[in-house]
Design an enzyme around this catalytic site. Structure first.
Site, PDB file in Angstrom:
ATOM      1  N   HIS A  15       0.686  -1.268   0.096  1.00  0.00           N
ATOM      2  CA  HIS A  15      -0.077  -0.066   0.108  1.00  0.00           C
ATOM      3  C   HIS A  15       0.971   0.845   0.002  1.00  0.00           C
ATOM      4  O   HIS A  15       1.930   1.429  -0.008  1.00  0.00           O
ATOM      5  CB  HIS A  15      -0.786   0.170   1.134  1.00  0.00           C
ATOM      6  CG  HIS A  15      -0.172  -0.060   2.672  1.00  0.00           C
ATOM      7  ND1 HIS A  15      -1.345   0.255   3.736  1.00  0.00           N
ATOM      8  CD2 HIS A  15       0.966   0.078   2.747  1.00  0.00           C
ATOM      9  CE1 HIS A  15      -0.131   0.784   4.900  1.00  0.00           C
ATOM     10  NE2 HIS A  15       0.516   0.379   4.054  1.00  0.00           N
ATOM     11  N   CYS A  34       5.735   6.129   5.007  1.00  0.00           N
ATOM     12  CA  CYS A  34       4.697   5.344   4.257  1.00  0.00           C
ATOM     13  C   CYS A  34       4.140   5.685   3.162  1.00  0.00           C
ATOM     14  O   CYS A  34       2.600   5.484   2.147  1.00  0.00           O
ATOM     15  CB  CYS A  34       3.506   4.866   5.161  1.00  0.00           C
ATOM     16  SG  CYS A  34       4.302   3.368   6.386  1.00  0.00           S
ATOM     17  N   HIS A  40       5.026  -0.448  -0.725  1.00  0.00           N
ATOM     18  CA  HIS A  40       6.179  -0.722   0.684  1.00  0.00           C
ATOM     19  C   HIS A  40       4.418  -2.062   0.987  1.00  0.00           C
ATOM     20  O   HIS A  40       3.352  -1.898   0.761  1.00  0.00           O
ATOM     21  CB  HIS A  40       5.892   0.104   1.513  1.00  0.00           C
ATOM     22  CG  HIS A  40       5.177   0.543   2.340  1.00  0.00           C
ATOM     23  ND1 HIS A  40       5.034   1.850   2.052  1.00  0.00           N
ATOM     24  CD2 HIS A  40       4.201  -0.210   3.995  1.00  0.00           C
ATOM     25  CE1 HIS A  40       3.971   1.922   3.106  1.00  0.00           C
ATOM     26  NE2 HIS A  40       3.977   1.054   4.193  1.00  0.00           N
ATOM     27  N   HIS A  42       3.049  -4.823   3.773  1.00  0.00           N
ATOM     28  CA  HIS A  42       3.684  -5.614   5.108  1.00  0.00           C
ATOM     29  C   HIS A  42       2.949  -6.616   5.425  1.00  0.00           C
ATOM     30  O   HIS A  42       2.152  -7.656   4.487  1.00  0.00           O
ATOM     31  CB  HIS A  42       2.413  -4.514   5.652  1.00  0.00           C
ATOM     32  CG  HIS A  42       2.468  -3.747   6.234  1.00  0.00           C
ATOM     33  ND1 HIS A  42       3.260  -2.901   7.520  1.00  0.00           N
ATOM     34  CD2 HIS A  42       2.191  -2.005   5.290  1.00  0.00           C
ATOM     35  CE1 HIS A  42       3.975  -1.566   6.807  1.00  0.00           C
ATOM     36  NE2 HIS A  42       2.895  -0.994   6.451  1.00  0.00           N
ATOM     37  N   ASP A  80      -4.639 -10.600  -0.162  1.00  0.00           N
ATOM     38  CA  ASP A  80      -3.789 -12.010  -0.275  1.00  0.00           C
ATOM     39  C   ASP A  80      -2.306 -11.271  -1.500  1.00  0.00           C
ATOM     40  O   ASP A  80      -3.712 -11.329  -2.654  1.00  0.00           O
ATOM     41  CB  ASP A  80      -3.938 -12.593   0.303  1.00  0.00           C
ATOM     42  CG  ASP A  80      -2.375 -13.282   0.236  1.00  0.00           C
ATOM     43  OD1 ASP A  80      -1.695 -12.827   0.708  1.00  0.00           O
ATOM     44  OD2 ASP A  80      -1.942 -14.804  -0.256  1.00  0.00           O
ATOM     45  N   HIS A  81      -1.552 -10.402  -1.506  1.00  0.00           N
ATOM     46  CA  HIS A  81      -0.836 -10.009  -2.644  1.00  0.00           C
ATOM     47  C   HIS A  81      -1.248  -9.383  -3.835  1.00  0.00           C
ATOM     48  O   HIS A  81      -1.029  -9.440  -4.979  1.00  0.00           O
ATOM     49  CB  HIS A  81      -0.445 -12.025  -3.138  1.00  0.00           C
ATOM     50  CG  HIS A  81       0.391 -12.595  -2.691  1.00  0.00           C
ATOM     51  ND1 HIS A  81       0.586 -13.123  -1.127  1.00  0.00           N
ATOM     52  CD2 HIS A  81       2.034 -12.276  -2.938  1.00  0.00           C
ATOM     53  CE1 HIS A  81       1.532 -13.770  -0.823  1.00  0.00           C
ATOM     54  NE2 HIS A  81       2.862 -13.620  -1.615  1.00  0.00           N
ATOM     55  N   GLU A 125      -0.679  -4.322  11.721  1.00  0.00           N
ATOM     56  CA  GLU A 125       0.224  -3.930  10.512  1.00  0.00           C
ATOM     57  C   GLU A 125       1.337  -4.581  10.903  1.00  0.00           C
ATOM     58  O   GLU A 125       2.172  -5.025  10.377  1.00  0.00           O
ATOM     59  CB  GLU A 125      -0.123  -2.147  10.222  1.00  0.00           C
ATOM     60  CG  GLU A 125       0.057  -2.600   9.013  1.00  0.00           C
ATOM     61  CD  GLU A 125       0.161  -0.626   8.882  1.00  0.00           C
ATOM     62  OE1 GLU A 125      -0.285  -0.310   7.288  1.00  0.00           O
ATOM     63  OE2 GLU A 125       0.460   0.160   9.183  1.00  0.00           O
TER      64      GLU A 125
END
Ligand code: NI
Length: 136
Positions: A15, A34, A40, A42, A80-81, A125
């Site tokens: 994100h 961020c 980047h 998480h 996811d991904h 997170e």
């Protein structure tokens, strides 16, 4: 007998925290790294809490296999991904902070659980930063 059942899950996602109404300088000031325009990632950890009355016939609060399927479809398959800002509809115009992601997970799951259950979602997170919705 009222009880809570928990199920854990996790997903990896990228994100960028960014307010399009602000200059790059202001975004950097508020969101720091961020707001990196190259995104980047998480490793998000999720805890889903379901509360209600135990069914006397089964001894279960909820069939965990059903809960697992709802989490897979409404959370893992969606996030996811993925790049949350670019690939996930609800974050195209909503900053994907942990707060907003946690709320959207609750909102996407809620209609798939019977009304007799209370649902609470906790999202990590990082191992030290986590949020919970609804607030307790
Ligand atoms: Ni981040």
């Amino acid at each position: 007998m009222k009880i809570s059942v928990f199920r854990k899950a996790h997903f990896n996602a990228a994100h960028r925290l960014y307010n399009p109404d602000w200059s790059d300088e202001k975004n950097w000031e508020v969101f720091g790294p961020c707001s990196n325009p190259h995104y980047h990632g998480h490793n998000y950890e999720l805890e889903v809490k379901v509360t209600g009355e135990v069914n006397p016939e089964t001894g279960f609060l909820i069939n965990l296999n059903d809960l697992k399927k709802i989490i897979k479809r409404e959370v893992e398959d969606r996030y996811d991904h993925k790049n949350l800002n670019i690939e996930v509809e609800e974050f195209k115009n909503l900053n994907p902070t942990a707060e907003h992601i946690c709320y959207m997970i609750w909102k996407n799951m809620r209609p798939h659980l019977e009304e007799k259950y209370e649902l609470q979602v906790r999202l990590y997170e990082t191992p030290r930063n986590f949020v919970e919705y609804p607030a307790s």
